[in-house]
Design a protein around this motif. Structure first.
Motif, PDB file in Angstrom:
ATOM      1  N   ALA A  47     -35.462 -23.251   7.174  1.00 57.51           N
ATOM      2  CA  ALA A  47     -34.718 -23.373   5.578  1.00 57.51           C
ATOM      3  C   ALA A  47     -34.491 -24.725   5.158  1.00 57.51           C
ATOM      4  O   ALA A  47     -34.195 -24.771   3.896  1.00 57.51           O
ATOM      5  N   GLY A  48     -33.796 -25.532   5.994  1.00 58.91           N
ATOM      6  CA  GLY A  48     -33.128 -26.857   5.600  1.00 58.91           C
ATOM      7  C   GLY A  48     -31.771 -26.312   4.978  1.00 58.91           C
ATOM      8  O   GLY A  48     -31.393 -27.218   4.006  1.00 58.91           O
ATOM      9  N   VAL A  49     -31.248 -25.403   5.671  1.00 55.40           N
ATOM     10  CA  VAL A  49     -29.740 -25.095   5.158  1.00 55.40           C
ATOM     11  C   VAL A  49     -28.853 -24.905   6.490  1.00 55.40           C
ATOM     12  O   VAL A  49     -29.448 -25.036   7.636  1.00 55.40           O
ATOM     13  N   SER A  50     -27.541 -24.883   6.264  1.00 54.28           N
ATOM     14  CA  SER A  50     -26.723 -24.794   7.472  1.00 54.28           C
ATOM     15  C   SER A  50     -26.569 -23.108   7.871  1.00 54.28           C
ATOM     16  O   SER A  50     -26.872 -22.329   6.946  1.00 54.28           O
ATOM     17  N   LYS A  51     -26.128 -23.048   8.899  1.00 53.81           N
ATOM     18  CA  LYS A  51     -25.979 -21.644   9.297  1.00 53.81           C
ATOM     19  C   LYS A  51     -25.118 -20.695   8.437  1.00 53.81           C
ATOM     20  O   LYS A  51     -25.106 -19.646   8.230  1.00 53.81           O
ATOM     21  N   ALA A  52     -23.917 -21.712   8.067  1.00 56.57           N
ATOM     22  CA  ALA A  52     -23.050 -21.233   7.194  1.00 56.57           C
ATOM     23  C   ALA A  52     -23.648 -20.720   5.999  1.00 56.57           C
ATOM     24  O   ALA A  52     -23.092 -19.541   5.277  1.00 56.57           O
ATOM     25  N   THR A  53     -24.359 -21.336   5.328  1.00 49.83           N
ATOM     26  CA  THR A  53     -25.257 -21.134   4.260  1.00 49.83           C
ATOM     27  C   THR A  53     -26.038 -19.697   4.300  1.00 49.83           C
ATOM     28  O   THR A  53     -25.853 -18.870   3.492  1.00 49.83           O
ATOM     29  N   PHE A  58     -31.163 -19.669  -1.821  1.00 53.40           N
ATOM     30  CA  PHE A  58     -31.644 -18.366  -1.265  1.00 53.40           C
ATOM     31  C   PHE A  58     -33.055 -18.342  -1.238  1.00 53.40           C
ATOM     32  O   PHE A  58     -33.589 -17.904  -0.153  1.00 53.40           O
ATOM     33  N   ASP A  59     -33.752 -19.039  -2.124  1.00 59.12           N
ATOM     34  CA  ASP A  59     -35.345 -19.072  -1.806  1.00 59.12           C
ATOM     35  C   ASP A  59     -35.799 -19.835  -0.643  1.00 59.12           C
ATOM     36  O   ASP A  59     -36.611 -19.590   0.100  1.00 59.12           O
ATOM     37  N   GLN A  60     -35.052 -20.807  -0.277  1.00 58.18           N
ATOM     38  CA  GLN A  60     -35.080 -21.452   0.911  1.00 58.18           C
ATOM     39  C   GLN A  60     -34.879 -20.806   2.037  1.00 58.18           C
ATOM     40  O   GLN A  60     -35.677 -20.954   3.158  1.00 58.18           O
ATOM     41  N   VAL A  61     -33.800 -20.072   2.127  1.00 54.61           N
ATOM     42  CA  VAL A  61     -33.427 -19.222   3.391  1.00 54.61           C
ATOM     43  C   VAL A  61     -34.719 -18.180   3.594  1.00 54.61           C
ATOM     44  O   VAL A  61     -35.245 -17.975   4.457  1.00 54.61           O
ATOM     45  N   LEU A  62     -35.120 -17.570   2.586  1.00 58.71           N
ATOM     46  CA  LEU A  62     -36.249 -16.630   2.600  1.00 58.71           C
ATOM     47  C   LEU A  62     -37.675 -17.235   3.146  1.00 58.71           C
ATOM     48  O   LEU A  62     -38.203 -16.700   3.894  1.00 58.71           O
ATOM     49  N   GLU A  63     -37.828 -18.504   2.594  1.00 60.15           N
ATOM     50  CA  GLU A  63     -39.160 -19.003   2.816  1.00 60.15           C
ATOM     51  C   GLU A  63     -39.028 -19.471   4.453  1.00 60.15           C
ATOM     52  O   GLU A  63     -40.068 -19.176   5.257  1.00 60.15           O
ATOM     53  N   GLY A  64     -37.875 -20.047   4.988  1.00 60.90           N
ATOM     54  CA  GLY A  64     -37.833 -20.389   6.131  1.00 60.90           C
ATOM     55  C   GLY A  64     -37.578 -19.149   7.034  1.00 60.90           C
ATOM     56  O   GLY A  64     -38.323 -19.305   8.179  1.00 60.90           O
ATOM     57  N   ALA A  65     -37.105 -18.212   6.932  1.00 58.69           N
ATOM     58  CA  ALA A  65     -37.042 -16.968   7.720  1.00 58.69           C
ATOM     59  C   ALA A  65     -38.494 -16.379   7.601  1.00 58.69           C
ATOM     60  O   ALA A  65     -39.004 -15.957   8.627  1.00 58.69           O
TER      61      ALA A  65
END
Length: 205
Positions: A42-48, A14-21
């Motif tokens: 964010a280094g995550v998949s679109k699904a994540t 979740f933190d990765q998504v926020l930081e990337g966004a």
């Protein structure tokens, strides 16, 4: 805000998504930011990403909310009665410059102006967590200093606003419009010293 986003507001992913966004929104704005670029940053998949935030608007609102919490937590903490007015005003002026010229707040400011029609709730959220909080802390100090006879102020609300504007003189608009991207210590000191001298000439006891 979407209930799913509120419930899942924890964890490393979740933190990765926020930081990337946050990185992508600050660089590209809301309209220019793509979900693909956010997921990549964010280094995550679109699904994540979609498992936390079903659409870009919800994600944008969460980025703004977390940024406002960060702003509100950065208290100025002007200690009443322990320093002379000039020393306290210098600390306040340096904080104003830190907010104005630090980059992050200014980037948010630009986004909020650009997205004012699409997200009318963002401006008040940003103002209340940042500029209004800073103003309130300076105002509270001025009221206490006036009560102690250290300053001659009848309207501390207006005096605090005037002091903040003095701290912005010359450099803020140059920075806002990217005429200059950084300022030397001497340039900032010139503005801070001028702000303090002007303020004390009007309000000094």
């Amino acid at each position: 805000m979407n209930q799913q986003a509120s419930v899942l507001r924890t964890g490393r992913k979740f933190d990765q998504v926020l930081e990337g966004a946050r990185e992508v929104f600050l660089a590209d704005g809301f309209e220019g930011a793509s979900v693909d670029n956010i997921a990549k940053a964010a280094g995550v998949s679109k699904a994540t990403l979609y498992s936390y935030f079903p659409d870009k608007r919800v994600l944008f609102m969460e980025v703004v909310r977390s940024a406002c919490v960060q702003q509100a937590d950065a208290s100025l903490e002007l200690a009443p009665g322990t320093r002379r007015p000039r020393e306290v005003l210098r600390a306040a002026a340096e904080r104003v410059h830190g907010v104005l010229l630090g980059g992050f707040s200014l980037q948010l400011f630009r986004i909020f102006v650009a997205e004012a029609d699409r997200f009318p709730e963002l401006g008040p959220m940003f103002y209340e967590s940042g500029p209004m909080t800073l103003h309130g802390e300076i105002q509270a100090y001025m009221e206490a200093a006036a009560a102690r006879g250290e300053l001659k102020i009848e309207d501390a609300d207006l005096a605090a606003a005037q002091f903040i504007e003095l701290c912005k003189a010359d450099i803020f608009l140059r920075f806002l419009f990217k005429i200059d991207t950084e300022f030397t210590e001497a340039e900032r000191e010139r503005v801070i010293s001028g702000a303090i001298d002007t303020f004390m000439a009007r309000f000094g006891a």
